[in-house]
Design a protein around this motif. Structure first.
Motif, PDB file in Angstrom:
ATOM      1  N   GLU A   6       2.534  -1.733   5.183  1.00  0.00           N
ATOM      2  CA  GLU A   6       2.535  -3.032   4.512  1.00  0.00           C
ATOM      3  C   GLU A   6       2.742  -4.158   5.521  1.00  0.00           C
ATOM      4  OE1 GLU A   6       5.667  -3.388   1.670  1.00  0.00           O
ATOM      5  OE2 GLU A   6       4.956  -5.325   0.919  1.00  0.00           O
ATOM      6  N   VAL A   7       3.701  -3.941   6.446  1.00  0.00           N
ATOM      7  CA  VAL A   7       3.973  -4.974   7.449  1.00  0.00           C
ATOM      8  C   VAL A   7       2.794  -5.119   8.410  1.00  0.00           C
ATOM      9  CG1 VAL A   7       5.493  -5.664   9.333  1.00  0.00           C
ATOM     10  CG2 VAL A   7       6.454  -4.588   7.282  1.00  0.00           C
ATOM     11  N   GLU A  27      -0.363  -4.548   7.917  1.00  0.00           N
ATOM     12  CA  GLU A  27      -1.480  -5.245   7.280  1.00  0.00           C
ATOM     13  C   GLU A  27      -1.179  -6.729   7.132  1.00  0.00           C
ATOM     14  OE1 GLU A  27      -2.650  -3.479   3.601  1.00  0.00           O
ATOM     15  OE2 GLU A  27      -4.374  -4.822   3.328  1.00  0.00           O
ATOM     16  N   MET A  28       0.058  -7.004   6.696  1.00  0.00           N
ATOM     17  CA  MET A  28       0.448  -8.389   6.449  1.00  0.00           C
ATOM     18  C   MET A  28       0.358  -9.208   7.727  1.00  0.00           C
ATOM     19  SD  MET A  28       3.789  -9.178   4.189  1.00  0.00           S
ATOM     20  CE  MET A  28       4.882  -9.097   5.608  1.00  0.00           C
TER      21      MET A  28
END
Lengths: 286, 286, 286, 286, 286, 286
Positions: free
Chosen positions: D94-95, D97-98
């Motif tokens: 998630e991190v 990609e973000m």
């Protein structure tokens, strides 16, 4: 018989007319003797195909009264008349549509294909080509209508791709009801909607005659503004009146030139378009 | 009656089928009860228009036997039969063409337009769509023909521009002679020429039944290679044989799936295309 | 559970709406419960993909407040407030952009792809989509901006090629500085720039209520000219005011219809577009 | 400082290179010092925009390790390592990609826009650009994947319309799961899928050195067939091995020339493309 | 003089030829009496423009020996001969190019424009149309060359847009040196490169004569395989040999029909294309 | 000699100019020393090709007085003068056209091709590019004309397809008569017809000088409204007057900027377009 060189010279002589009409749209109302006489019929087909191959975009609108009458007779149908005009009730309308669309139209399509053109037959129902409505004040004639709107997209697209559209004068009402429409009137409406360069009505007369007894008294050119006078003095009379009115409507709708010509002369369309002599009577702006 | 939310759920449920058939060409042979019953007729029109609006390209081929028979009767025409098949002589052919093209075809066009689609009616003469020839060995039937060549350009162009082509099964010979062609056969030939994704024959039976007395014995899927066995053992028999043969020809011509479905079920085309249940019998490659 | 025939009937019932909206552009502001609740979220994705497959051009603009707040908390960042509004300083802006573009936007893109649509996520920086500037008089809020210009070329081209554009409400200033922009406002600006036929704001209320205590007192249709009165008398108040103002701006910018609907109802977008009942409150010209 | 005339002479000197690369596609893997150093960063942006304006179609693929590490630290997240490689679990993904999509990608887009190009940022989810799958045998690394399929349609269309596509190396699995993919590998896969004329990997070394201690021992040209020998004898070792393997894969996939160049030299891309001297090491067919 | 109706009939008689050649490319080598005699010249211009307006794509290649000789005389230039052939040194080449491109070519362009066509004059330098090289073994003739490559893109694009390309037989070497090329040879090379349907060489003889003393002994059709025998037995001899060889090369390069016709007959091109009689000698495959 | 890095820096320095002029049309009047000096000539060819490859659409109009005079001398032709201006009778016109079109024009085409551009040479006769008429009041000069109409279609189409049109200043009258036209005037007329962004006249002076003795007194920018004053006070005088008038006409016809620059400076066109310094005198609106 002309020699090959004379033939070549005649082709070259046609060049200025070919250039002039290259890319132009011409709407032809086809009917009368040119439809019933086999030799004339074949000459019309040739004229149409030739026009397409020298760069023009011919569009045909046809009538078909005699075939309709014959079928109504064969079916032994009753016919009612109002002031001399046949009333088109639902069962008559069915025959009219069947004959015009299923017989006359397809015979013309096959005739053009035979000469080598690619024709596509359409009725006013196809692509909602001819939106129709009853003629105000003539409701007693039943399903006889007039054009309310022409959806030219389909016709324009076919003509642009090299097809020759052949249109049967059947209109479609808001209720999807079929309407029988005068073919001259359809030709005028389609010509105006297409912003055609020329509309030609094939008839069985030499044009508008100053003296109806004298075929040499043809009036070769009328301005729209002169029409009323000619009607008043009786020079334009009888069946010629609605024909001239179609021309006037077409001209007012944006068609450059409209012609009433003699379909009994072989290749009369070609003579009108490709030679200086011209034939028939032309109705123009002014 | 379903609530708005249930309605939305059903639309969403159709999504996978819509995606699957988006941009696909489907040829529908339209005839039988679905043509004669007013409610069924209207449901077919709705199905066709819906398919077009969710991205499919439907093409209709229609029959019209009952209307032809009625007109032949009305005209009091003689009919000759050879081994139970009506002989199509020139005057019969004229009536066949007139009725199919001028009446049946235009009624379908008007029906589709009424629902909001844009239909264009065509016979095999238009744009030389269906080049035909006599059926070898059946010359005694007269002007009954088969498809020799399909000129798909016109149909493909109309379908691509969002029109629904409606085709009357009239062919045109090298001599511009009209031919009466079986509509199932035309549907198969057009589907193959268009490399259609699906062909659907609307019939008045539930499909191919293992036991003709038992409507629940429907065979839902046949491979082309199994057809001969089914014919031999009598499961496919009578009028079903030519229908299955059309499917086989279409599949061999490149059509992915062919279906014989029950036109007496309202919205049967939609049920075939848009639901898992499927209906009728499917003939596929293999 | 409805039978297959009932399902077909419901599809046919949707046909008039499909026809009406075929080829139309619809901008959807996506946020609130419809984003946080998994079932609602999936229903929105389905609605968007269905719209694209029945010929519409949906464009999504999304918010993402809760995700931003969560990340700011996780990072233990200080937040300063001015009159209750969070100040967006440079380090906050970085988090806002990272979460909206790198997380929320991509989750929506993946969600649409999962259903079978082809989505392309964009921020206002891509192709300089959203040129932004500070909001006059609110400079103390920091990098909170408003739309100065929308470069629709990229979005229009993607939508025309069948992609579903998904837009994060990040603007770009003349100095290439990022700006945090209200998503409702972006939806209105994009809808106006695209000359959209419809803009839908998904909210967590049933629409504009004449009596806020009574969910059945929904006002289903307002004219732009009536809005001021409604605000004055307090019927439109609080958070509803900026939403209605977005609608007014969009309508004045050329959008035909704008809707404030209840995103808590599953498939609310579909219900708005494809059924007669309609939902929420519509703001229109006049 | 060169005089105006010397400047003109230098532009003219570039003409043969401009002609050679006019209309050609070039994929640039952007990372390392060229990304972290502000002056180098700006020079890369200028090189990309210049290439686009002299008729080339540059496509950027970027990494972003340092920004990811920084954010993981700020969030105080636990990290597990397997054989020295960080495991990418769901929360790490998630991190990743973000940060890559929401921060690094958008900074590059803004940087290109600032110079005057029109950039569009994409992740592998947009238009399903990068279909990914786990790396066989490395399942213990979690969501680290490799490219299974590149959907170039979107990228090709953007490049053709004058946009500069900027791609974050995030892949999407069949289950819509995000995958973290090595950016060099993505560059190679995109270059092969686009049948690019050139792929350039920006690194922090001068190229492949025969003697790692001697920067002047650069090998300027390798054939694919020589790579194994170079690895065996240790000249290509460590982090250079995967980079060379990306070049080999790209060349075998149809890319004409691949280059490993020194991103620490300002305008290194331009020097590679537009001057005879060339820089770095080129891997070619043979 | 034929009546209007006979004229129409002759136009209709041309229809099959117009259909046959519609959209076809025809390369005409223009020279000899047809260029020097004013009446013949005008007839050629008319033929070319007529062909363009009935849908053909004529391309002209011209010679211009007499004008070149006249200018060389006026300039009092020395001329050297090798085995009876004039040596083209640099100063002669300058005159050749100047006269062919600046005088003869432009006179043809103006002549076509005068009739109403749109001509564009080209030399082999324009768009690098005719890449040339010295004729092996004839280096002592100086700058006399042969066609090495034809860049048809420019000519094809002009012809497709309705222009009539008029080509002067000047070639361009790798060193940008001008070459004087035989116009028949250029016509053959251009016809092959365009995959023309027809190539016509205008000459001052009636065609290939079995008995050179007897103009009625014309051989109207030769197969490529028969040419060697005809040369051996002396029927094809002298200046006719290179002309026939051009035809053979063109046919082997893919041109369907090649013709050697009598340019002294007015409208000979038209007679060849549009009438059954045909004229001259045709060389075809086989 | 600049280092590779300095070269890259200079390319990057040109980027703003490249962006500014990308897709813009520029008409260059080519003549004077830039045509007679070999080094200057080659520099002009390079400038033109470079402009085309960085996205501009250069169009060349050329003169050619010295070559014409040389040929007239070689031919020993009589020349009559009226008030110091040579009378262009029919035989002089023939030489003018032959030299300009057949020699000068083709040398420029070959020169551009040599550098790698694709040039197409045109005279005013090709595609009826330059319709001409006698200059009122100067009939005694014979076939000296002025532009009456520019048919830009051909030039625009060639430029759009990446060709560099090279135009010889020969006009064509209604009677297909050739006219000799001043090349500056043709450049202005073509620039106006093309709505060019820039017109550049290459001359043998540094521009308009406030003090003709002082080359540093160049006036770098004039408004159209100031021209009359400058002529009155004698700052614009002699041969500069018609040049400035061409600029005024072009500006009034819609050209944004017109420039009189010093063709004796190598790469002067490039310096004008791609550097800040600019050169020569600019005439603009106002």
């Amino acid at each position: 018989m002309p020699t090959p060189c004379e033939k070549a010279a005649i082709l070259v002589e046609a060049l200025p007319y070919i250039k002039e009409f290259w890319g132009k749209t011409i709407v032809v109302k086809y009917g009368g003797s040119a439809m019933s006489d086999e030799n004339l019929r074949r000459a019309v087909m040739q004229d149409l195909v030739l026009m397409r191959y020298v760069g023009m975009r011919p569009i045909v609108v046809h009538g078909g009264g005699p075939d309709i009458n014959r079928m109504i007779d064969r079916l032994g149908m009753d016919t009612r008349f109002v002031k001399g005009l046949r009333v088109t009730d639902a069962s008559t309308m069915e025959v009219v549509e069947m004959v015009l669309v299923g017989k006359v139209n397809k015979a013309i399509v096959a005739g053009i294909n035979e000469i080598g053109g690619m024709a596509v037959g359409l009725s006013g129902k196809d692509g909602q080509l001819l939106r129709a409505e009853p003629i105000p004040g003539k409701e007693e004639l039943g399903l006889v209508g007039r054009v309310r709107e022409v959806n030219v997209e389909l016709v324009a697209s076919l003509a642009e791709h090299g097809y020759i559209p052949v249109i049967a004068p059947i209109g479609i009402g808001d209720d999807q009801q079929s309407y029988n429409i005068n073919a001259d009137h359809v030709a005028g409406a389609v010509a105006a909607a297409m912003q055609a360069d020329k509309m030609v009505l094939l008839t069985d007369v030499p044009g508008i005659l100053a003296d109806p007894q004298d075929p040499t008294s043809r009036i070769s050119r009328l301005r729209v503004s002169e029409v009323d006078d000619y009607i008043e003095c009786g020079i334009i009379s009888g069946g010629m009146i609605p024909k001239v009115e179609c021309c006037v409507e077409a001209v007012q709708g944006g068609v450059r030139r409209t012609h009433i010509i003699d379909g009994r002369v072989p290749h009369s369309i070609l003579l009108e378009v490709f030679t200086d002599e011209g034939i028939g009577s032309m109705v123009v702006r002014g």
